[in-house]
Write a protein that holds these residues in place. Structure first.
Motif, PDB file in Angstrom:
ATOM      1  N   GLY A  23       0.806  -1.209   0.000  1.00  0.00           N
ATOM      2  CA  GLY A  23       0.000   0.000   0.000  1.00  0.00           C
ATOM      3  C   GLY A  23       0.841   1.261   0.000  1.00  0.00           C
ATOM      4  O   GLY A  23       0.335   2.344  -0.257  1.00  0.00           O
ATOM      5  N   GLN A  24       2.130   1.116   0.293  1.00  0.00           N
ATOM      6  CA  GLN A  24       3.045   2.263   0.287  1.00  0.00           C
ATOM      7  C   GLN A  24       4.077   2.157  -0.825  1.00  0.00           C
ATOM      8  O   GLN A  24       4.857   3.079  -1.036  1.00  0.00           O
ATOM      9  CB  GLN A  24       3.771   2.363   1.629  1.00  0.00           C
ATOM     10  CG  GLN A  24       2.866   2.595   2.804  1.00  0.00           C
ATOM     11  CD  GLN A  24       3.643   2.624   4.106  1.00  0.00           C
ATOM     12  OE1 GLN A  24       4.793   3.064   4.148  1.00  0.00           O
ATOM     13  NE2 GLN A  24       3.038   2.144   5.165  1.00  0.00           N
ATOM     14  N   GLY A  25       4.149   1.001  -1.484  1.00  0.00           N
ATOM     15  CA  GLY A  25       5.110   0.820  -2.569  1.00  0.00           C
ATOM     16  C   GLY A  25       6.547   0.986  -2.123  1.00  0.00           C
ATOM     17  O   GLY A  25       7.344   1.647  -2.784  1.00  0.00           O
ATOM     18  N   ARG A  26       6.899   0.367  -1.008  1.00  0.00           N
ATOM     19  CA  ARG A  26       8.284   0.462  -0.559  1.00  0.00           C
ATOM     20  C   ARG A  26       8.670  -0.753   0.268  1.00  0.00           C
ATOM     21  O   ARG A  26       7.825  -1.447   0.816  1.00  0.00           O
ATOM     22  CB  ARG A  26       8.559   1.746   0.191  1.00  0.00           C
ATOM     23  CG  ARG A  26       7.903   1.886   1.508  1.00  0.00           C
ATOM     24  CD  ARG A  26       8.157   3.287   2.116  1.00  0.00           C
ATOM     25  NE  ARG A  26       7.512   3.381   3.388  1.00  0.00           N
ATOM     26  CZ  ARG A  26       8.081   3.045   4.543  1.00  0.00           C
ATOM     27  NH1 ARG A  26       9.337   2.642   4.565  1.00  0.00           N
ATOM     28  NH2 ARG A  26       7.412   3.129   5.680  1.00  0.00           N
ATOM     29  N   VAL A  27       9.986  -0.948   0.333  1.00  0.00           N
ATOM     30  CA  VAL A  27      10.579  -2.006   1.140  1.00  0.00           C
ATOM     31  C   VAL A  27      11.580  -1.350   2.067  1.00  0.00           C
ATOM     32  O   VAL A  27      12.443  -0.592   1.614  1.00  0.00           O
ATOM     33  CB  VAL A  27      11.310  -3.047   0.257  1.00  0.00           C
ATOM     34  CG1 VAL A  27      12.059  -4.054   1.108  1.00  0.00           C
ATOM     35  CG2 VAL A  27      10.346  -3.731  -0.688  1.00  0.00           C
ATOM     36  N   GLU A  28      11.474  -1.623   3.356  1.00  0.00           N
ATOM     37  CA  GLU A  28      12.470  -1.158   4.308  1.00  0.00           C
ATOM     38  C   GLU A  28      13.554  -2.221   4.421  1.00  0.00           C
ATOM     39  O   GLU A  28      13.259  -3.416   4.431  1.00  0.00           O
ATOM     40  CB  GLU A  28      11.834  -0.913   5.672  1.00  0.00           C
ATOM     41  CG  GLU A  28      10.849   0.220   5.674  1.00  0.00           C
ATOM     42  CD  GLU A  28      10.195   0.436   7.036  1.00  0.00           C
ATOM     43  OE1 GLU A  28      10.484  -0.321   7.989  1.00  0.00           O
ATOM     44  OE2 GLU A  28       9.385   1.361   7.135  1.00  0.00           O
ATOM     45  N   ILE A  29      14.786  -1.771   4.493  1.00  0.00           N
ATOM     46  CA  ILE A  29      15.940  -2.665   4.612  1.00  0.00           C
ATOM     47  C   ILE A  29      16.640  -2.342   5.922  1.00  0.00           C
ATOM     48  O   ILE A  29      16.846  -1.167   6.237  1.00  0.00           O
ATOM     49  CB  ILE A  29      16.936  -2.436   3.451  1.00  0.00           C
ATOM     50  CG1 ILE A  29      16.241  -2.585   2.102  1.00  0.00           C
ATOM     51  CG2 ILE A  29      18.136  -3.383   3.569  1.00  0.00           C
ATOM     52  CD1 ILE A  29      17.047  -2.019   0.941  1.00  0.00           C
ATOM     53  N   GLU A  30      17.010  -3.385   6.675  1.00  0.00           N
ATOM     54  CA  GLU A  30      17.785  -3.178   7.895  1.00  0.00           C
ATOM     55  C   GLU A  30      18.953  -4.147   7.900  1.00  0.00           C
ATOM     56  O   GLU A  30      18.776  -5.339   7.682  1.00  0.00           O
ATOM     57  CB  GLU A  30      16.945  -3.391   9.145  1.00  0.00           C
ATOM     58  CG  GLU A  30      17.754  -3.161  10.422  1.00  0.00           C
ATOM     59  CD  GLU A  30      16.943  -3.273  11.686  1.00  0.00           C
ATOM     60  OE1 GLU A  30      16.218  -2.301  11.988  1.00  0.00           O
ATOM     61  OE2 GLU A  30      17.036  -4.330  12.340  1.00  0.00           O
TER      62      GLU A  30
END
Length: 160
Positions: free
Chosen positions: A94-101
């Motif tokens: 729904g936000q069109g993003r991937v968080e990377i950690e």
């Protein structure tokens, strides 16, 4: 925080910091970043149907390898015997993003902030590479240090 740049000598020349006299201590660094993309691209990644294969697996390995090779990429970084590197992804439908950690550990004489940051950058670039055929407008960014522990300068925790 020091008021001087440690990678410059008294004449302003670039130098590798001497760490030989420092005590080896446990150190950790956590970095984060993100890849913004079309929602359809994110859904393709999450479904496991990307044409080039498992995006998560490739990006995770790219991040781990990059952490291990940081001293080959960043000119004044010391080569380190990393004890642990993890790279995790949080898709945000729904936000069109991937968080990377990335979380990197070492017992050594210098910190692992650059290794964690490099891992995030490489993982993001690998996601881009794996999906560029369907979405050339992806943006890799917001790469930042979240936490570092150990060493003379102590603990840093970013307040978001």
């Amino acid at each position: 925080m020091s008021e001087r740049l440690t990678h410059l000598d008294e004449n302003g020349k670039a130098v590798m910091v001497e760490v030989g006299e420092k005590a080896a201590t446990g150190r950790i660094a956590v970095a984060r970043g993100e890849v913004r993309m079309k929602e359809s691209t994110l859904q393709l990644i999450m479904s496991g149907e990307a044409a080039k294969g498992d995006v998560w697996a490739v990006a995770r390995i790219a991040g781990i390898m990059a952490a291990k090779k940081t001293s080959d990429l960043i000119p004044l970084c010391h080569p380190l015997l990393l004890t642990s590197v993890s790279v995790e992804f949080t898709p945000c439908p729904g936000q069109g993003r991937v968080e990377i950690e990335a979380r990197v550990r070492v017992t050594g004489q210098t910190g692992v902030e650059m290794e964690a940051l490099t891992a995030v950058a490489a993982a993001g670039l690998a996601i881009y590479d794996m999906c560029k055929a369907v979405d050339r407008e992806m943006v890799v960014g917001e790469i930042r240090l979240m936490e570092k522990r150990g060493g003379k300068s102590g603990t840093f925790i970013r307040e978001e």
